[in-house]
Write a protein that holds these residues in place. Structure first.
Motif, mmCIF file in Angstrom:
data_model
loop_
_atom_site.group_PDB
_atom_site.id
_atom_site.type_symbol
_atom_site.label_atom_id
_atom_site.label_comp_id
_atom_site.label_asym_id
_atom_site.label_seq_id
_atom_site.Cartn_x
_atom_site.Cartn_y
_atom_site.Cartn_z
ATOM 1 N N GLU A 32 0.055 -105.224 12.702
ATOM 2 C CA GLU A 32 -0.113 -104.427 13.927
ATOM 3 C C GLU A 32 -0.957 -103.182 13.701
ATOM 4 O O GLU A 32 -1.362 -102.525 14.656
ATOM 5 C CB GLU A 32 1.247 -104.021 14.474
ATOM 6 N N ASP A 33 -1.210 -102.835 12.454
ATOM 7 C CA ASP A 33 -2.070 -101.695 12.151
ATOM 8 C C ASP A 33 -3.557 -102.055 12.194
ATOM 9 O O ASP A 33 -4.418 -101.178 12.046
ATOM 10 C CB ASP A 33 -1.743 -101.130 10.764
ATOM 11 N N THR A 34 -3.864 -103.326 12.378
ATOM 12 C CA THR A 34 -5.255 -103.755 12.452
ATOM 13 C C THR A 34 -5.960 -103.095 13.632
ATOM 14 O O THR A 34 -5.487 -103.187 14.768
ATOM 15 C CB THR A 34 -5.337 -105.285 12.580
ATOM 16 N N ALA A 35 -7.061 -102.418 13.350
ATOM 17 C CA ALA A 35 -7.776 -101.677 14.389
ATOM 18 C C ALA A 35 -9.026 -101.050 13.783
ATOM 19 O O ALA A 35 -9.184 -101.034 12.547
ATOM 20 C CB ALA A 35 -6.903 -100.577 14.977
ATOM 21 N N VAL A 36 -9.873 -100.532 14.645
ATOM 22 C CA VAL A 36 -10.926 -99.628 14.203
ATOM 23 C C VAL A 36 -10.327 -98.221 14.194
ATOM 24 O O VAL A 36 -9.743 -97.793 15.189
ATOM 25 C CB VAL A 36 -12.151 -99.676 15.122
ATOM 26 N N TYR A 37 -10.453 -97.558 13.071
ATOM 27 C CA TYR A 37 -9.901 -96.214 12.911
ATOM 28 C C TYR A 37 -11.029 -95.193 13.022
ATOM 29 O O TYR A 37 -12.042 -95.293 12.314
ATOM 30 C CB TYR A 37 -9.195 -96.093 11.563
#
Length: 127
Positions: A89-94
């Motif tokens: 769930e931490d998958t993202a563009v930061y």
């Protein structure tokens, strides 16, 4: 004008760790608050963590408390996000972001109020 450049993203397995870096340029950061904001596919931008450059206070989203740590190297105008126990769930563009700090900590949690943004770095957590 603040310029921000992120680095350190990548692919990691669930339970793993990554460290993101944000190099800032364009002048003194002493009157700014710096933050990490993320955006997953199909979702709105989400606050992750923030810290005013003028003090040592830190602020976190509930979803990352105890797993992520925001820190800085003031001499190098660089901010970090240490991410442990990563979840899919931490998958993202930061994104690294900055805004003038008017002292209202409630504003730190609002992505739309940040004026300066980096280009973003992809973090992908596989299950």
């Amino acid at each position: 004008q603040v310029q921000l450049v992120e680095s350190g993203g990548g692919l990691v397995q669930a339970g793993g760790s990554l460290r993101l870096s944000c190099a800032a340029s364009g002048g003194s950061l002493s009157t700014y608050v710096m933050g990490w904001i993320r955006q997953a596919p199909g979702k709105e931008r989400e606050f992750v963590a923030a810290m005013p450059w003028s003090n040592i206070n830190t602020y976190y989203a509930e979803s990352v408390k105890g797993r992520f740590t925001i820190s800085r190297d003031s001499a190098k105008n660089t901010m970090f996000l240490h991410m442990n126990s990563l979840e899919p769930e931490d998958t993202a563009v930061y994104y690294c972001a900055a805004d003038r700090d008017y002292g209202y900590s409630a504003n730190y949690y609002l992505p739309q109020l940040y004026d300066y943004w980096g280009q973003g770095t992809q973090v992908t957590v596989s299950s």
